[in-house]
Design an enzyme around this catalytic site. Structure first.
Site, short mmCIF file in Angstrom:
data_model
loop_
_atom_site.label_atom_id
_atom_site.label_comp_id
_atom_site.label_asym_id
_atom_site.label_seq_id
_atom_site.Cartn_x
_atom_site.Cartn_y
_atom_site.Cartn_z
N ASP A 14 0.83 -1.20 0.00
CA ASP A 14 0.00 0.00 0.00
C ASP A 14 0.86 1.26 0.00
O ASP A 14 2.08 1.20 0.14
CB ASP A 14 -1.03 -0.01 1.13
CG ASP A 14 -0.43 0.16 2.52
OD1 ASP A 14 0.60 0.84 2.67
OD2 ASP A 14 -1.01 -0.40 3.46
N TYR A 44 3.73 2.16 2.61
CA TYR A 44 5.04 1.49 2.63
C TYR A 44 5.95 2.27 1.68
O TYR A 44 6.21 1.88 0.55
CB TYR A 44 4.89 0.03 2.18
CG TYR A 44 6.13 -0.81 2.36
CD1 TYR A 44 6.58 -1.15 3.63
CD2 TYR A 44 6.84 -1.27 1.27
CE1 TYR A 44 7.70 -1.93 3.81
CE2 TYR A 44 7.98 -2.06 1.43
CZ TYR A 44 8.40 -2.38 2.71
OH TYR A 44 9.52 -3.15 2.88
#
Length: 143
Positions: A81, A84
């Site tokens: 996602d 990160y």
């Protein structure tokens, strides 16, 4: 769409989008890897990205990965996602070896695409669904 990318290795080819062929982008192994049958390894992919808010990357093996290297991605599909995105957040592919294998720097082991996050969903419970009953298993209705 512009996406910031950081390379953790200068030994891998730079990512490129090949318009018209596929919208999946190949990712490469960033170090020399030797695995024995039954071993697990996080394969470093040598990159990190700052995905736009509301987007995620789906990472899956290439169609030739199992044939060429005898490895299976242990989570079968990775989802990265937009959060990160730190300076040390390198992408990895978790794999399990089904035979002894060697994976070299720059070998194409997986691929990814960027997807918009699923919208918020509310579920409305009903007693009956209005479509034709196909037997309850896949498209054929047969187990």
């Amino acid at each position: 769409m512009n996406i910031k990318i950081k390379y953790f290795s200068d030994k891998i080819e730079k990512l490129r989008y090949i318009d018209g062929k596929s919208d999946w982008i190949d990712l490469r192994c960033a170090e020399e890897i030797s695995l024995k049958k039954g071993e697990f390894k996080l394969i470093p992919l040598g990159i990190g990205m700052k995905l736009p808010k509301g987007y995620e990357a789906h990472v899956v093996p290439r169609s030739s990965t199992f044939k060429n290297f005898g490895i299976i991605q242990t989570n079968h599909m990775g989802v990265i996602d937009y959060t990160y995105s730190g300076d040390n957040d390198q992408w990895f592919m978790p794999v399990y070896a089904v035979r002894d294998t060697e994976i070299h720097v720059n070998d194409r082991v997986c691929q990814f695409r960027v997807m918009e996050n699923q919208p918020a969903i509310e579920f409305d419970e009903v007693d009956h669904l209005d479509e034709t009953d196909r037997g309850g298993f896949g498209s054929t209705g047969k187990a």
